[in-house]
Motif scaffolding. Structure first.
Motif, mmCIF file in Angstrom:
data_model
loop_
_atom_site.group_PDB
_atom_site.id
_atom_site.type_symbol
_atom_site.label_atom_id
_atom_site.label_comp_id
_atom_site.label_asym_id
_atom_site.label_seq_id
_atom_site.Cartn_x
_atom_site.Cartn_y
_atom_site.Cartn_z
ATOM 1 N N ASP A 139 0.836 -1.205 0.000
ATOM 2 C CA ASP A 139 0.000 0.000 0.000
ATOM 3 C C ASP A 139 0.870 1.254 0.000
ATOM 4 O OD1 ASP A 139 -2.300 -1.566 0.075
ATOM 5 O OD2 ASP A 139 -2.468 -1.454 2.260
ATOM 6 N N ASP A 142 2.229 1.645 -3.459
ATOM 7 C CA ASP A 142 1.147 1.991 -4.383
ATOM 8 C C ASP A 142 0.709 3.448 -4.254
ATOM 9 O OD1 ASP A 142 1.229 -0.522 -5.491
ATOM 10 O OD2 ASP A 142 -0.553 -1.261 -4.437
ATOM 11 N N LEU A 143 0.851 4.038 -3.063
ATOM 12 C CA LEU A 143 0.556 5.467 -2.916
ATOM 13 C C LEU A 143 1.469 6.301 -3.805
ATOM 14 C CD1 LEU A 143 0.116 5.847 0.946
ATOM 15 C CD2 LEU A 143 -1.666 6.125 -0.788
ATOM 16 N N ASN A 146 0.682 5.411 -7.634
ATOM 17 C CA ASN A 146 -0.635 5.915 -8.026
ATOM 18 C C ASN A 146 -0.886 7.202 -7.243
ATOM 19 O OD1 ASN A 146 -1.587 3.435 -9.605
ATOM 20 N ND2 ASN A 146 -1.033 2.566 -7.631
ATOM 21 N N ASN A 148 -2.669 9.782 -7.263
ATOM 22 C CA ASN A 148 -4.000 10.282 -6.914
ATOM 23 C C ASN A 148 -4.469 9.738 -5.569
ATOM 24 O OD1 ASN A 148 -4.455 12.046 -9.036
ATOM 25 N ND2 ASN A 148 -5.274 10.438 -10.356
ATOM 26 N N ARG A 149 -4.012 8.559 -5.196
ATOM 27 C CA ARG A 149 -4.353 8.015 -3.881
ATOM 28 C C ARG A 149 -3.740 8.879 -2.788
ATOM 29 N NH1 ARG A 149 -3.240 1.542 -4.790
ATOM 30 N NH2 ARG A 149 -4.701 1.287 -6.522
ATOM 31 N N THR A 153 -5.600 11.410 0.083
ATOM 32 C CA THR A 153 -5.356 11.248 1.524
ATOM 33 C C THR A 153 -4.820 12.525 2.158
ATOM 34 O OG1 THR A 153 -4.912 8.901 1.241
ATOM 35 C CG2 THR A 153 -4.049 9.918 3.226
#
Length: 156
Positions: A139, A142-143, A146, A148-149, A153
């Motif tokens: 995770d 992946d932040l 990606n 936009n994640r 947040t």
């Protein structure tokens, strides 16, 4: 370089991704499944470093062939070593990923810090120092892969 514009917070120019090893990207001395692929993708945009006291003595074998800079240091002064390395690499362009008490100082130096609560848990004090808290190193990666994640947040 990975550029992430976070509304209300400004532009983050990521040049370095610094990862704690045991308890963060590895469990019991072995890389978490899925880490290799994500590290390879991240290394296209930023230098990836793995910092560890190497409790299990496995980091070099586990990271062999990966585009990472492995830094092993003495266990007695891990916190100061990690913070010093982040400063040396350029804290303003650094994202740190960790789970332990000895990650607090480097989190304080980094432009962005991501705490991982994995199978080994995470130091409760570290969570109050983190910009983002996730439940897996995947995770965390992946932040960054990606953005936009991350924007969702952290937006102001």
């Amino acid at each position: 370089m990975l550029t992430i514009d976070i509304p209300g917070r400004g532009v983050l120019e990521v040049r370095q991704v610094v990862c704690d090893y045991n308890g963060t990207i590895a469990a019991d001395g072995r890389l978490v499944d899925g880490t290799v692929e994500r590290v390879r993708r991240l290394a296209e945009f930023a230098q990836v470093s793995v910092l560890t006291a190497d409790t299990f003595g496995t980091v070099r074998a586990q990271c062999e062939g990966l585009p990472v800079n492995v830094r092993v240091f003495d266990r007695d002064d891990a916190s100061a070593c990690k913070a010093s390395i982040v400063c040396e690499l350029g804290a303003a362009g650094c994202v740190c990923i960790g789970n332990g008490f000895n990650d607090i100082a480097m989190f304080g130096e980094a432009a962005l810090s991501i705490a991982v609560i994995g199978g080994e848990g995470a130091c409760a004090k570290l969570l109050t120092c983190a910009d983002v808290v996730v439940t897996s190193p995947l995770d965390a990666f992946d932040l960054l892969l990606n953005p936009n994640r991350l924007r969702a947040t952290l937006r102001g």
